[in-house]
Scaffold this active site. Structure first.
Site, mmCIF file in Angstrom:
data_model
loop_
_atom_site.group_PDB
_atom_site.id
_atom_site.type_symbol
_atom_site.label_atom_id
_atom_site.label_comp_id
_atom_site.label_asym_id
_atom_site.label_seq_id
_atom_site.Cartn_x
_atom_site.Cartn_y
_atom_site.Cartn_z
ATOM 1 N N SER A 220 0.849 -1.190 0.000
ATOM 2 C CA SER A 220 0.000 0.000 0.000
ATOM 3 C C SER A 220 0.881 1.235 0.000
ATOM 4 C CB SER A 220 -0.923 0.017 1.225
ATOM 5 O OG SER A 220 -1.556 1.278 1.376
ATOM 6 N N TYR A 233 -2.280 -0.940 10.336
ATOM 7 C CA TYR A 233 -2.321 -1.237 8.900
ATOM 8 C C TYR A 233 -1.057 -0.731 8.206
ATOM 9 C CZ TYR A 233 -4.026 -1.474 4.086
ATOM 10 O OH TYR A 233 -4.167 -1.758 2.753
#
Length: 356
Positions: A220, A233
């Protein structure tokens, strides 16, 4: 049988200007002004208008076209030196495994490859949201090594040794560090990080033996920056990115085993439902189909490398080299730390293996 799509089927309620973003402009420029064919059209056009070779517009346009051509060739050479030759890809002989493939991006990849007749296996704790043709579903908590080990043997027995692995499973909780429970933190790293280790340990030996393979790691853009409410995350995706770098170095000795690191920005899937993008122009929300097309092109062409999209994800790493005061200013301007305030995410029944 469904009726064929009509022109009204392709209409959108979005304002036309909302579809305009910096990525669209960059894409148009890359196939026109910044592509050798497009650049050389200018001097050729000037020549048809009776410009002579010594005229400033003529040699100026030729100089520009030469610079664009050299830059394009150097970019191609850099990719070849960095990632080597592409491996041969034959869909009739390939077996694809997708973790977290029951919805979102993973499901889209499974659907397309299944329709193309390729052997596909989905590893997930939840069954696919829709019926998927020619795709085998294996219920598995990919954060549990014993379950992955058992399922890998079943996949090899049913479909054959996997040659393409897409590590896509992920969860996000969208809470502050103090609000995150111990179980939530553990589930994040189990699904987002440890699952990558387990699947690689199970399937990489078969790829080495078969002398072919592609491992896709879905990281990401948040692996480079940690906004508020994304501590677990962002940390997990940074870990995955560095895991991939080590993996790429370790398999570099095997010419026909390729690694692909995908670092997308926000994708319009339920995983980040409710998140407000800081800027639809500079940080457009990606459609799953657009990300899937880029991943599939890389897999089908047998290429390795890094896939960063949208445009800002290619440059966000530069932010770490700036003075901290400038970094704080850019965070404030972008609004990234307020993006998660309306986060809803997936349905609470999704346990360990949320899907991208």
């Amino acid at each position: 049988m469904e009726a064929p799509p009509t022109p009204s089927s392709f209409r959108t309620d979005k304002p036309l200007l909302s579809l305009l973003n910096i990525d669209l402009l960059a894409q148009v420029a890359s196939i026109t002004f910044f592509h050798p064919l497009g650049a050389w059209m200018l001097p050729l056009s000037l020549r048809t208008l009776t410009f002579q070779w010594h005229h400033p517009p003529m040699w100026g346009s030729m100089l520009y076209a030469t610079i664009v051509t050299v830059a394009w060739l150097l970019q191609s050479l850099n990719h070849r030196l960095a990632y080597g030759r592409n491996r041969e890809f034959n869909k009739s002989e390939e077996v694809l495994v997708i973790t977290g493939g029951s919805s979102g991006l993973g499901l889209l990849l499974a659907q397309v490859y299944g329709m193309r007749g390729m052997s596909v296996a989905i590893l997930d704790v939840n069954e696919p949201e829709v019926e998927v043709r020619n795709v085998e579903f294996y219920k598995c908590d990919v954060g549990n090594y014993q379950e992955v080990q058992a399922v890998s043997k079943q996949i090899i027995e049913d479909l054959g040794p996997p040659s393409v692995l897409v590590n896509n499973a992920a969860v996000v909780h969208g809470k502050t560090i103090l609000d995150l429970s111990v179980d939530e933190i553990q589930s994040t790293f189990s699904s987002n990080v440890l699952s990558n280790f387990w699947t690689i340990k199970e399937f990489l030996p078969g790829m080495i033996e078969a002398k072919k393979g592609t491992i896709v790691t879905i990281s990401s853009v948040l692996s480079h920056i940690g906004p508020k409410r994304c501590s677990d995350y962002a940390a997990s995706k940074a870990a995955v990115r560095l895991l991939h770098e080590s993996l790429a170095a370790e398999v570099a000795q095997y010419e026909n085993i390729k690694t692909l690191l995908v670092s997308p920005g926000q994708i319009s899937t339920p995983l980040f439902d409710g998140v407000d993008t800081p800027s639809t122009f500079f940080a457009p929300v990606l459609e799953p189909v657009d990300v899937a097309k880029e991943i599939m092109f890389a897999i089908d062409s047998g290429a390795g490398g890094n896939l960063d999209l949208p445009l800002y994800s290619k440059w966000i790493v530069v932010m770490q080299a700036l003075p901290v005061s400038i970094q704080k200013l850019l965070r404030w301007i972008s609004g990234c730390d307020d993006a998660m305030k309306n986060f809803r995410g997936r349905n609470s029944t999704d346990k360990l293996n949320g899907k991208n």
